[in-house]
Motif scaffolding. Structure first.
Motif, PDB file in Angstrom:
ATOM      1  N   LYS A 103      -6.707   1.962  -7.260  1.00 25.27           N
ATOM      2  CA  LYS A 103      -7.307   1.747  -5.943  1.00 25.27           C
ATOM      3  C   LYS A 103      -6.592   2.589  -4.892  1.00 25.27           C
ATOM      4  CE  LYS A 103      -7.315  -1.622  -2.294  1.00 25.27           C
ATOM      5  NZ  LYS A 103      -6.580  -2.746  -1.818  1.00 25.27           N
ATOM      6  N   ILE A 104      -5.271   2.537  -4.892  1.00 23.88           N
ATOM      7  CA  ILE A 104      -4.491   3.318  -3.921  1.00 23.88           C
ATOM      8  C   ILE A 104      -4.657   4.816  -4.191  1.00 23.88           C
ATOM      9  CG2 ILE A 104      -2.140   3.874  -3.158  1.00 23.88           C
ATOM     10  CD1 ILE A 104      -1.498   0.848  -3.540  1.00 23.88           C
ATOM     11  N   GLY A 105      -4.616   5.221  -5.456  1.00 25.43           N
ATOM     12  CA  GLY A 105      -4.809   6.626  -5.802  1.00 25.43           C
ATOM     13  C   GLY A 105      -6.146   7.167  -5.327  1.00 25.43           C
ATOM     14  N   LYS A 106      -7.204   6.397  -5.515  1.00 22.60           N
ATOM     15  CA  LYS A 106      -8.536   6.838  -5.066  1.00 22.60           C
ATOM     16  C   LYS A 106      -8.601   6.965  -3.550  1.00 22.60           C
ATOM     17  CE  LYS A 106     -11.128   5.222  -9.038  1.00 22.60           C
ATOM     18  NZ  LYS A 106     -12.090   4.249  -9.569  1.00 22.60           N
ATOM     19  N   LEU A 107      -7.984   6.023  -2.841  1.00 21.28           N
ATOM     20  CA  LEU A 107      -7.957   6.125  -1.368  1.00 21.28           C
ATOM     21  C   LEU A 107      -7.264   7.402  -0.921  1.00 21.28           C
ATOM     22  CD1 LEU A 107      -7.052   2.454  -0.342  1.00 21.28           C
ATOM     23  CD2 LEU A 107      -9.188   3.663   0.172  1.00 21.28           C
ATOM     24  N   ILE A 108      -6.166   7.731  -1.571  1.00 18.92           N
ATOM     25  CA  ILE A 108      -5.412   8.948  -1.222  1.00 18.92           C
ATOM     26  C   ILE A 108      -6.264  10.196  -1.440  1.00 18.92           C
ATOM     27  CG2 ILE A 108      -3.467  10.400  -1.975  1.00 18.92           C
ATOM     28  CD1 ILE A 108      -1.948   7.668  -2.433  1.00 18.92           C
ATOM     29  N   ILE A 109      -6.964  10.248  -2.566  1.00 20.50           N
ATOM     30  CA  ILE A 109      -7.818  11.410  -2.859  1.00 20.50           C
ATOM     31  C   ILE A 109      -9.022  11.450  -1.927  1.00 20.50           C
ATOM     32  CG2 ILE A 109      -9.302  12.488  -4.606  1.00 20.50           C
ATOM     33  CD1 ILE A 109      -6.246  12.841  -5.084  1.00 20.50           C
ATOM     34  N   GLU A 110      -9.670  10.299  -1.685  1.00 21.53           N
ATOM     35  CA  GLU A 110     -10.833  10.255  -0.791  1.00 21.53           C
ATOM     36  C   GLU A 110     -10.481  10.737   0.613  1.00 21.53           C
ATOM     37  OE1 GLU A 110     -12.096   6.181  -1.051  1.00 21.53           O
ATOM     38  OE2 GLU A 110     -13.097   6.502  -2.982  1.00 21.53           O
ATOM     39  N   LYS A 111      -9.268  10.416   1.079  1.00 21.73           N
ATOM     40  CA  LYS A 111      -8.842  10.825   2.415  1.00 21.73           C
ATOM     41  C   LYS A 111      -8.252  12.244   2.435  1.00 21.73           C
ATOM     42  CE  LYS A 111      -8.094   6.151   4.080  1.00 21.73           C
ATOM     43  NZ  LYS A 111      -9.055   6.152   5.178  1.00 21.73           N
ATOM     44  N   LYS A 112      -8.307  12.912   1.290  1.00 25.03           N
ATOM     45  CA  LYS A 112      -7.819  14.282   1.142  1.00 25.03           C
ATOM     46  C   LYS A 112      -6.350  14.428   1.551  1.00 25.03           C
ATOM     47  CE  LYS A 112     -12.379  16.228   1.437  1.00 25.03           C
ATOM     48  NZ  LYS A 112     -13.259  17.221   1.973  1.00 25.03           N
ATOM     49  N   LEU A 113      -5.552  13.437   1.146  1.00 19.60           N
ATOM     50  CA  LEU A 113      -4.125  13.465   1.433  1.00 19.60           C
ATOM     51  C   LEU A 113      -3.332  14.083   0.296  1.00 19.60           C
ATOM     52  CD1 LEU A 113      -3.729   9.924   3.020  1.00 19.60           C
ATOM     53  CD2 LEU A 113      -3.959  12.137   4.195  1.00 19.60           C
ATOM     54  N   ALA A 114      -3.964  14.225  -0.872  1.00 14.89           N
ATOM     55  CA  ALA A 114      -3.314  14.809  -2.039  1.00 14.89           C
ATOM     56  C   ALA A 114      -4.369  15.470  -2.910  1.00 14.89           C
ATOM     57  CB  ALA A 114      -2.570  13.737  -2.834  1.00 14.89           C
ATOM     58  N   ILE A 153       0.527   9.199   3.781  1.00 12.23           N
ATOM     59  CA  ILE A 153       0.467   8.553   2.471  1.00 12.23           C
ATOM     60  C   ILE A 153       1.347   7.311   2.459  1.00 12.23           C
ATOM     61  CG2 ILE A 153       1.059   8.816   0.025  1.00 12.23           C
ATOM     62  CD1 ILE A 153       0.116  11.766   0.303  1.00 12.23           C
ATOM     63  N   GLU A 154       2.524   7.400   3.039  1.00 13.63           N
ATOM     64  CA  GLU A 154       3.404   6.228   3.109  1.00 13.63           C
ATOM     65  C   GLU A 154       2.716   5.086   3.857  1.00 13.63           C
ATOM     66  OE1 GLU A 154       7.755   4.940   4.844  1.00 13.63           O
ATOM     67  OE2 GLU A 154       7.441   7.035   4.294  1.00 13.63           O
ATOM     68  N   ASP A 155       2.081   5.391   4.984  1.00 14.07           N
ATOM     69  CA  ASP A 155       1.366   4.369   5.752  1.00 14.07           C
ATOM     70  C   ASP A 155       0.219   3.770   4.938  1.00 14.07           C
ATOM     71  OD1 ASP A 155       3.101   4.930   7.846  1.00 14.07           O
ATOM     72  OD2 ASP A 155       1.623   6.124   8.970  1.00 14.07           O
ATOM     73  N   LEU A 156      -0.526   4.611   4.238  1.00 12.68           N
ATOM     74  CA  LEU A 156      -1.639   4.127   3.418  1.00 12.68           C
ATOM     75  C   LEU A 156      -1.133   3.206   2.307  1.00 12.68           C
ATOM     76  CD1 LEU A 156      -4.718   6.011   2.200  1.00 12.68           C
ATOM     77  CD2 LEU A 156      -3.368   4.750   0.563  1.00 12.68           C
ATOM     78  N   ILE A 157      -0.066   3.609   1.640  1.00 13.68           N
ATOM     79  CA  ILE A 157       0.493   2.769   0.574  1.00 13.68           C
ATOM     80  C   ILE A 157       0.946   1.429   1.157  1.00 13.68           C
ATOM     81  CG2 ILE A 157       2.398   2.508  -1.064  1.00 13.68           C
ATOM     82  CD1 ILE A 157       2.203   5.597  -1.517  1.00 13.68           C
ATOM     83  N   GLN A 158       1.704   1.465   2.255  1.00 15.02           N
ATOM     84  CA  GLN A 158       2.203   0.231   2.867  1.00 15.02           C
ATOM     85  C   GLN A 158       1.074  -0.729   3.220  1.00 15.02           C
ATOM     86  OE1 GLN A 158       5.193  -0.733   2.766  1.00 15.02           O
ATOM     87  NE2 GLN A 158       6.621   0.510   3.914  1.00 15.02           N
ATOM     88  N   SER A 159      -0.020  -0.210   3.728  1.00 15.64           N
ATOM     89  CA  SER A 159      -1.113  -1.083   4.179  1.00 15.64           C
ATOM     90  C   SER A 159      -2.029  -1.537   3.043  1.00 15.64           C
ATOM     91  CB  SER A 159      -1.926  -0.404   5.283  1.00 15.64           C
ATOM     92  OG  SER A 159      -2.540   0.764   4.807  1.00 15.64           O
ATOM     93  N   ASN A 160      -1.909  -0.964   1.850  1.00 10.04           N
ATOM     94  CA  ASN A 160      -2.780  -1.334   0.732  1.00 10.04           C
ATOM     95  C   ASN A 160      -2.023  -1.878  -0.478  1.00 10.04           C
ATOM     96  OD1 ASN A 160      -5.704  -0.375   1.394  1.00 10.04           O
ATOM     97  ND2 ASN A 160      -4.340   1.196   2.177  1.00 10.04           N
ATOM     98  N   HIS A 161      -0.730  -2.061  -0.343  1.00  6.47           N
ATOM     99  CA  HIS A 161       0.115  -2.451  -1.469  1.00  6.47           C
ATOM    100  C   HIS A 161       0.354  -3.956  -1.469  1.00  6.47           C
ATOM    101  CE1 HIS A 161       3.217  -2.001  -4.493  1.00  6.47           C
ATOM    102  NE2 HIS A 161       2.975  -0.703  -4.526  1.00  6.47           N
ATOM    103  N   SER A 162       0.429  -4.547  -2.648  1.00  8.36           N
ATOM    104  CA  SER A 162       0.675  -5.983  -2.747  1.00  8.36           C
ATOM    105  C   SER A 162       2.155  -6.351  -2.615  1.00  8.36           C
ATOM    106  CB  SER A 162       0.129  -6.519  -4.074  1.00  8.36           C
ATOM    107  OG  SER A 162       0.794  -5.893  -5.161  1.00  8.36           O
TER     108      SER A 162
END
Length: 101
Positions: A16-27, A65-74
């Protein structure tokens, strides 16, 4: 180029987090694989199945990416570590650059 390393509770969360990163073109690429982890937590030694994300990106995208992980991580305290890459083959670097905005 940098790699960002983090672990997730399971494969589902990692994807889920990986797909968000790719969809937002961060990696340009996110690798996900299962691992066994052993760590101390609240006075106990824990052993858990987790999933690793290895994110291939540029230094400029690290904070997003750090912000995205923090806000989507359990996890309340996820490890988010960056690893500088000193050398990478030119064709891969050029390929990666076209996918990171």
């Amino acid at each position: 180029m940098i790699f960002i390393y983090t672990t997730c509770q399971n494969q589902e969360e990692a994807k889920k987090i990986g797909k968000l990163i790719i969809e937002k073109k961060l990696a340009g690429c996110v690798n996900v694989w299962p691992i066994d982890s052993i760590y101390p937590w609240k006075g106990e030694i824990k052993e858990d199945d987790e999933a690793v994300l290895l994110i291939k990106t540029s230094e400029a995208k690290l904070q997003e990416i750090e912000d995205l992980i923090q806000s989507n991580h359990s996890y309340s305290v996820p490890c988010i570590a960056s690893i500088d890459i000193h050398r990478i083959n030119r064709p891969y670097k050029e390929w990666l650059a076209q996918y990171i905005e």
